[in-house]
Design an enzyme around this catalytic site. Sequence first.
Site, short mmCIF file in Angstrom:
data_model
loop_
_atom_site.label_atom_id
_atom_site.label_comp_id
_atom_site.label_asym_id
_atom_site.label_seq_id
_atom_site.Cartn_x
_atom_site.Cartn_y
_atom_site.Cartn_z
N ALA A 36 64.07 168.92 29.25
CA ALA A 36 63.72 171.10 29.22
C ALA A 36 64.06 172.60 28.11
CB ALA A 36 64.80 171.64 30.27
N ASP A 39 60.67 171.17 25.86
CA ASP A 39 59.56 172.29 26.24
C ASP A 39 59.90 173.26 26.48
OD1 ASP A 39 58.13 169.54 27.84
OD2 ASP A 39 58.81 170.33 29.68
N SER A 84 41.51 138.71 17.71
CA SER A 84 42.36 138.34 18.24
C SER A 84 43.00 137.22 18.40
CB SER A 84 41.76 138.06 19.91
OG SER A 84 40.51 136.55 20.09
N LEU A 85 43.74 136.94 19.03
CA LEU A 85 45.42 135.96 18.57
C LEU A 85 45.11 134.88 19.59
CD1 LEU A 85 48.43 138.70 18.69
CD2 LEU A 85 47.07 137.66 15.95
N GLU A 115 57.02 139.22 15.05
CA GLU A 115 57.37 140.73 15.66
C GLU A 115 56.42 140.67 17.57
OE1 GLU A 115 53.26 142.47 13.85
OE2 GLU A 115 54.58 142.82 13.01
N LYS A 117 54.47 141.37 20.60
CA LYS A 117 53.31 141.42 21.39
C LYS A 117 53.72 142.51 22.23
CE LYS A 117 49.18 138.91 22.72
NZ LYS A 117 48.65 140.08 22.92
N ARG A 138 39.69 149.13 20.89
CA ARG A 138 38.93 147.28 20.60
C ARG A 138 37.50 146.62 20.41
NH1 ARG A 138 39.71 141.84 22.04
NH2 ARG A 138 39.63 140.57 20.28
N LYS A 291 53.43 135.82 12.22
CA LYS A 291 52.69 136.45 10.91
C LYS A 291 52.25 135.69 9.74
CE LYS A 291 50.33 140.49 13.29
NZ LYS A 291 50.70 141.46 13.62
N CYS A 427 30.65 132.25 52.24
CA CYS A 427 29.90 133.16 53.70
C CYS A 427 28.46 132.70 53.21
CB CYS A 427 30.33 134.26 53.44
SG CYS A 427 29.10 135.26 54.42
#
Length: 673
Positions: A36, A39, A84-85, A115, A117, A138, A291, A427
Amino acid sequence: MAAPRAAADRIRRLRADIERHNRLYYVEDAPEISDAAFDELFGELQSLESAHPELVTPDSPTQRVGSAPAQEFAEVHHRVPMLSLANAFSDDDVAAFDRRCREGLGVECVDYACELKFDGLAVSLAYERGRLVQGATRGDGSTGEDVTSNLRTIPAIPLSLPGPAPAWLEVRGEVLMRRKDFEALNQRQAAAGDKAFVNPRNAAAGSLRQLDPRLSAQRKLSFFAYGIGAHEGFALPATHGELMDALAALGFPVARERRVVRGEAGLLAFYRDIGGRREALPVDIDGVVYKVNRFADQEALGFVARAPRWAVAHKFPAEEATTRLLDIGVQVGRTGAITPVARLEPVFVGGTTVSNATLHNEDEVRRKDVWRGDEVVVRRAGDVIPEVARVATPGPRTDGDYFRLPSVCPECGSAVVRLEDEAVARCTGGLVCPAQRKASLLHFASRRAMDIEGLGDKLVDQLVDAGLVHTPADLYALTVEQLAGLERMAEKSAQNVHGSIAKSRETTLARFLYGLGIRQVGEVTAKDLAAHFGTLEALMAADAEALQGAPDVGPVVAESIARFFAEPHNREVIARLRQALVRWPESAPRQAAVAGRFAGKIVVLTGTLATLTREDAKERLEAAGARVTGSVSKKTDVVIAGAEAGSKLDRAAELGVAVIDEATMLAWLGETN
Ligand code: IVH
């Protein structure tokens, strides 16, 4: 009139305060004031800016929501692809990653930046001379969608960078929703009678891809940076760890949980540390990322396929929880696959409440010995569909608790069949089943089948949803008016589609058969069947044994075809298609060449031929009335062996099948002509 100095000062102060509170909330996870109070600050800034419009700047927090809803997102080409990793699931995988890095660099020990993920959506933010000019998803890694207006609404994303700004800098990271914002969103959804989101990731993805940025703005999305893309005039540090510090200094949220460690032991210690604190983190993560810290080393290691050799994502194991299995139902997929589904007493697992989980197929139900009323372990990993992993404690297990696959499809009442060799039951009402309707219409209309131009995904969706088309036969009853009455369908396009439907009436039996979407009947088999039987009537009248007389049709394919034509629903649709004047030139069944040594013979080619290519040889043999098949069996009449023929020759010897060489084959062919 120049704005009073006081107003300008107050505006500057308010903007700084608001950005700081945004940071405290979204980055530090340590808000100092209530929503509040926040705001109130925001309201004050808005009213001051409307009194002094000349003081409004594009990077004011009030200007985050600016543009009107878009029609669609434009494409953005990534100058540096978004990769990508590779994943690691065990300590051994991590050891192997470390070994590859050490060996690749020829060193004893490697420093790694560790770090989180994040489990959200990758985006790339482009800053030109310090101003946010473009934000993109991406996409496929090379081309993404331009979602700039939506990304601007995310308070954690700086609209401008402080200090001497680089000419160009792309910052990459993940858009996600903090857990508590996700819960609040779902409470609002529930209060408004709207559907709840399954998990924060889906909520973030759905919110970012809203065409109206005002809707994105209401969703309280967050962002964390983890790298950069293309850059010019940016002083790149020597290591990833320092880059993260530099990004944090520029005002980007960078997770506090990051550390530079030495070697494999350091990686595993980081993994265990974060694993233990996972629940206390403000955002969902599905693992950690390692990394190689030095950029020069990253460059030396390079990439394989779409992933760098210098990084890996070490995933957390799937989460599990125990609950009661209330019932086992079945679900009919788009291609008719019947999947047993566990109806569960709702249970919280992997970040969401799960009340349905897959049991995959009948064999899995048997293997895991799952009965209605059992206590079961439910497992959920990342975005994967939750599954029943195993029984924890068996229930009372009365007769009715045992699961049996239904003999008819719950959607359309057609017979359910499980072919030999297949794990999945299906089916057989491909042409009539509502669950399969859209997929079967698209297949019927596809280029290699009936080739109805203009009848794509969106149109099929509309036709089915409007109740205009139930089966392929209904297509031929559509009027131009009905088509033109659909949303976003101009008169001209309606006429075009109507025209292509009409044109598709003239077809070939092979295309028609392929278009029916009979399980196991691809384009080649459809051609073989058409050539072998000549007419649809002959094919439909054939029993499983007669069907196996066609080239390359074994017992499984034969059964699939026989079952399809045995299904009264399918026969009815076929009759209606015939009435709709779908037709093709009738041909006499292919006659075996009357004369010659190869007439009516089943032949197998193996090894390398000296003068002919495999294809040429096949063609000439077929012209001489032979059927050329791929493997040697009791039915084989002759094996033609070229150089370095292998196991097929052994098999021929074993079965006592005649073997000839290429010269003999050519001689025999010569006799025919
Ligand atoms: S780096 C060249 N770091 O994982 C490597 N990605 O599978 C590029 N992700 O699309 C990615 N957290 O959305 C990187 N700390 C992190 C990450 C991360 C989450 C996501 C990202 C990417 C996906 C790769």
